[in-house]
Design a protein around this motif. Structure first.
Motif, PDB file in Angstrom:
ATOM      1  N   ARG A   1      47.191  39.696  43.756  1.00  0.00           N
ATOM      2  CA  ARG A   1      48.559  39.172  43.845  1.00  0.00           C
ATOM      3  C   ARG A   1      49.226  39.289  42.477  1.00  0.00           C
ATOM      4  N   PRO A   2      49.589  40.505  42.068  1.00  0.00           N
ATOM      5  CA  PRO A   2      50.094  40.708  40.705  1.00  0.00           C
ATOM      6  C   PRO A   2      51.422  40.007  40.422  1.00  0.00           C
TER       7      PRO A   2
ATOM      8  N   ALA B   1      51.876  37.231  37.528  1.00  0.00           N
ATOM      9  CA  ALA B   1      52.862  37.393  36.462  1.00  0.00           C
ATOM     10  C   ALA B   1      53.800  36.190  36.389  1.00  0.00           C
TER      11      ALA B   1
ATOM     12  N   TYR C   1      43.752  44.004  32.153  1.00  0.00           N
ATOM     13  CA  TYR C   1      43.145  43.550  33.413  1.00  0.00           C
ATOM     14  C   TYR C   1      42.850  44.731  34.322  1.00  0.00           C
ATOM     15  N   GLN C   2      43.830  45.629  34.470  1.00  0.00           N
ATOM     16  CA  GLN C   2      43.641  46.793  35.340  1.00  0.00           C
ATOM     17  C   GLN C   2      42.508  47.699  34.832  1.00  0.00           C
TER      18      GLN C   2
ATOM     19  N   GLU D   1      48.175  36.362  31.045  1.00  0.00           N
ATOM     20  CA  GLU D   1      48.293  37.353  32.122  1.00  0.00           C
ATOM     21  C   GLU D   1      46.919  37.724  32.672  1.00  0.00           C
TER      22      GLU D   1
ATOM     23  N   ALA E   1      45.717  36.778  36.376  1.00  0.00           N
ATOM     24  CA  ALA E   1      45.330  37.882  37.264  1.00  0.00           C
ATOM     25  C   ALA E   1      43.918  37.672  37.800  1.00  0.00           C
TER      26      ALA E   1
ATOM     27  N   ALA F   1      48.325  42.833  31.455  1.00  0.00           N
ATOM     28  CA  ALA F   1      48.154  43.410  32.794  1.00  0.00           C
ATOM     29  C   ALA F   1      47.405  44.735  32.715  1.00  0.00           C
TER      30      ALA F   1
END
Length: 93
Positions: free
Chosen positions: A34-35, A39, A88-89, A24, A28, A85
């Protein structure tokens, strides 16, 4: 209910969590902004890798072919995609 799951399936599940999280983050980074695409690509790779190992066992005769191992890895991969995710965020976005 959880006691009925074989120990080797748990190993595949936990390996899938790690695989899903890593894939993921990588997807990413590959598709920034472009999540959904990231995914879907990560999920596709998780499925291909999980079932690919089982297919390799079936074709070569090395190891034990069991589709439920692939299912456990895929479920773990889906579970691991959420922490991936979030990482990553937190780190890159």
């Amino acid at each position: 209910m959880f006691n009925k799951i074989a120990p080797d399936k748990w190993k595949h599940f936990f390996a899938g969590i790690l695989m899903g999280a890593v894939l993921e983050v990588v997807s990413a980074l590959t598709f920034p902004g472009r999540p959904l695409l990231a995914a879907l690509v990560a999920l596709a790779v998780v499925i291909v890798i999980s079932y690919g190992f089982e297919l390799f066992s079936l074709i070569t005769g090395k190891g034990h072919y069991d589709v439920m191992d692939a299912v456990a890895s895929i479920i773990g991969g889906i579970t691991g995609m959420l922490p991936g995710a979030l990482v990553y965020q937190w780190m890159f976005a």
